[in-house]
Design an enzyme around this catalytic site. Sequence first.
Site, PDB file in Angstrom:
ATOM      1  N   GLU A 103       0.826  -1.214   0.000  1.00  0.00           N
ATOM      2  CA  GLU A 103       0.000   0.000   0.000  1.00  0.00           C
ATOM      3  C   GLU A 103       0.858   1.261   0.000  1.00  0.00           C
ATOM      4  O   GLU A 103       2.009   1.249   0.438  1.00  0.00           O
ATOM      5  CB  GLU A 103      -0.911   0.009   1.237  1.00  0.00           C
ATOM      6  CG  GLU A 103      -2.339  -0.395   0.956  1.00  0.00           C
ATOM      7  CD  GLU A 103      -3.130   0.671   0.180  1.00  0.00           C
ATOM      8  OE1 GLU A 103      -2.528   1.517  -0.523  1.00  0.00           O
ATOM      9  OE2 GLU A 103      -4.362   0.639   0.271  1.00  0.00           O
ATOM     10  N   ASP A 104       0.268   2.333  -0.499  1.00  0.00           N
ATOM     11  CA  ASP A 104       0.936   3.632  -0.471  1.00  0.00           C
ATOM     12  C   ASP A 104       0.822   4.276   0.905  1.00  0.00           C
ATOM     13  O   ASP A 104       1.792   4.726   1.482  1.00  0.00           O
ATOM     14  CB  ASP A 104       0.359   4.561  -1.552  1.00  0.00           C
ATOM     15  CG  ASP A 104      -1.168   4.572  -1.572  1.00  0.00           C
ATOM     16  OD1 ASP A 104      -1.810   3.895  -0.747  1.00  0.00           O
ATOM     17  OD2 ASP A 104      -1.732   5.266  -2.435  1.00  0.00           O
ATOM     18  N   ASP A 107      -4.488   5.721   6.128  1.00  0.00           N
ATOM     19  CA  ASP A 107      -5.002   6.923   6.782  1.00  0.00           C
ATOM     20  C   ASP A 107      -5.919   6.484   7.918  1.00  0.00           C
ATOM     21  O   ASP A 107      -5.464   6.224   9.026  1.00  0.00           O
ATOM     22  CB  ASP A 107      -5.719   7.782   5.738  1.00  0.00           C
ATOM     23  CG  ASP A 107      -6.130   9.140   6.276  1.00  0.00           C
ATOM     24  OD1 ASP A 107      -5.863   9.423   7.453  1.00  0.00           O
ATOM     25  OD2 ASP A 107      -6.721   9.920   5.523  1.00  0.00           O
ATOM     26  N   PHE A 156      -2.408  16.347   4.457  1.00  0.00           N
ATOM     27  CA  PHE A 156      -2.587  15.709   3.159  1.00  0.00           C
ATOM     28  C   PHE A 156      -1.281  15.787   2.375  1.00  0.00           C
ATOM     29  O   PHE A 156      -0.679  16.852   2.256  1.00  0.00           O
ATOM     30  CB  PHE A 156      -3.712  16.397   2.383  1.00  0.00           C
ATOM     31  CG  PHE A 156      -4.170  15.622   1.202  1.00  0.00           C
ATOM     32  CD1 PHE A 156      -5.066  14.565   1.352  1.00  0.00           C
ATOM     33  CD2 PHE A 156      -3.699  15.930  -0.060  1.00  0.00           C
ATOM     34  CE1 PHE A 156      -5.489  13.830   0.249  1.00  0.00           C
ATOM     35  CE2 PHE A 156      -4.111  15.188  -1.175  1.00  0.00           C
ATOM     36  CZ  PHE A 156      -5.010  14.151  -1.013  1.00  0.00           C
ATOM     37  N   ARG A 169       0.933  12.170  -8.875  1.00  0.00           N
ATOM     38  CA  ARG A 169       1.333  10.789  -8.558  1.00  0.00           C
ATOM     39  C   ARG A 169       2.769  10.516  -8.983  1.00  0.00           C
ATOM     40  O   ARG A 169       3.447   9.677  -8.405  1.00  0.00           O
ATOM     41  CB  ARG A 169       0.420   9.778  -9.266  1.00  0.00           C
ATOM     42  CG  ARG A 169      -1.005   9.716  -8.745  1.00  0.00           C
ATOM     43  CD  ARG A 169      -1.709   8.480  -9.329  1.00  0.00           C
ATOM     44  NE  ARG A 169      -3.155   8.544  -9.212  1.00  0.00           N
ATOM     45  CZ  ARG A 169      -3.852   8.158  -8.138  1.00  0.00           C
ATOM     46  NH1 ARG A 169      -3.216   7.687  -7.094  1.00  0.00           N
ATOM     47  NH2 ARG A 169      -5.164   8.234  -8.122  1.00  0.00           N
TER      48      ARG A 169
HETATM   49  P1  IMP Z   1      -8.270   4.911   4.536  1.00  0.00           P
HETATM   50  O1  IMP Z   1      -7.057   4.331   5.210  1.00  0.00           O
HETATM   51  O2  IMP Z   1      -9.413   3.942   4.420  1.00  0.00           O
HETATM   52  O3  IMP Z   1      -8.688   6.207   5.160  1.00  0.00           O
HETATM   53  O4  IMP Z   1      -7.952   5.259   3.029  1.00  0.00           O
HETATM   54  C1  IMP Z   1      -6.665   5.434   2.600  1.00  0.00           C
HETATM   55  C2  IMP Z   1      -6.714   5.954   1.176  1.00  0.00           C
HETATM   56  O5  IMP Z   1      -7.036   7.344   1.173  1.00  0.00           O
HETATM   57  C3  IMP Z   1      -5.352   5.836   0.548  1.00  0.00           C
HETATM   58  O6  IMP Z   1      -5.179   4.610  -0.138  1.00  0.00           O
HETATM   59  C4  IMP Z   1      -5.304   7.034  -0.360  1.00  0.00           C
HETATM   60  O7  IMP Z   1      -5.865   6.714  -1.611  1.00  0.00           O
HETATM   61  C5  IMP Z   1      -6.187   8.054   0.318  1.00  0.00           C
HETATM   62  N1  IMP Z   1      -5.371   9.001   1.119  1.00  0.00           N
HETATM   63  C6  IMP Z   1      -5.286   9.080   2.461  1.00  0.00           C
HETATM   64  N2  IMP Z   1      -4.477  10.063   2.850  1.00  0.00           N
HETATM   65  C7  IMP Z   1      -4.002  10.633   1.721  1.00  0.00           C
HETATM   66  C8  IMP Z   1      -3.077  11.724   1.466  1.00  0.00           C
HETATM   67  O8  IMP Z   1      -2.523  12.373   2.356  1.00  0.00           O
HETATM   68  N3  IMP Z   1      -2.845  12.007   0.159  1.00  0.00           N
HETATM   69  C9  IMP Z   1      -3.419  11.329  -0.868  1.00  0.00           C
HETATM   70  N4  IMP Z   1      -4.288  10.306  -0.672  1.00  0.00           N
HETATM   71  C10 IMP Z   1      -4.568   9.958   0.612  1.00  0.00           C
HETATM   72 MG    MG Z   2      -4.455   3.713  -1.976  1.00  0.00          MG
END
Ligand code: IMP
Ligand code: MG
Length: 184
Positions: A103-104, A107, A156, A169
């Site tokens: 994963e990238d 959050d 962010f 990206r």
């Molecule tokens: P979560 O963990 O379910 O809230 O979702 C995570 C997803 O939200 C990631 O895979 C990203 O696509 C997006 N995301 C969360 N934080 C960021 C950020 O700081 N920049 C860009 N995308 C983000």
């Molecule tokens: Mg993602």
Amino acid sequence: MDPADMGDDLERVLLSEEQLGARLDEIAAQIDADYAGRDLLLVGVLKGAVMVMADLSRRLHSSVEMDWMAVSSYGAGTTSSGVVRILKDLDADLTGRDVLIVEDIIDSGLTLSWLLANLRSRGPASVEIATMLRKPEAAKVEVDVRYVGFDIPTDFVVGYGLDYAEKYRNLPFVGTLAPHVYGD
Ligand code: IMP
Ligand code: MG
């Protein structure tokens, strides 16, 4: 792209290409050791994980398989709802496989905890997670992440796979955007 290409759209570089690469060296060495003698299947989550997948997988000393999933969070708001829809499923059968989700960023952790449960229901030998970035918020949901690149503040961020409105990206570094980019 380098920071200068961003002009005044860039607020600051949070993690340079060199820092990301050095951390990936360490994580790849851990993965090599942890999975020695096993056939690993890397599962990347589109689109954000493309950069991490490419750079992490090339640092491994064993041949791995790679597969991809695309998911989207349901729900009205801009925040993750935890209800997830599969846009593209895996090609691979996970039965008996050692799976590492790549994963990238984590959050809220909601998307990933759903994904973890979904993949675990497919009969794999193991499922672990590697993420390049993690925000402190992620601690609020119980997601056991085996490999973390960097814990970062809640701001962010863009770059290294992460987008704002599908842009940025392809930055080789991770940074924050100047407020005017968001239309303020
Ligand atoms: P979560 O963990 O379910 O809230 O979702 C995570 C997803 O939200 C990631 O895979 C990203 O696509 C997006 N995301 C969360 N934080 C960021 C950020 O700081 N920049 C860009 N995308 C983000
Ligand atoms: Mg993602």
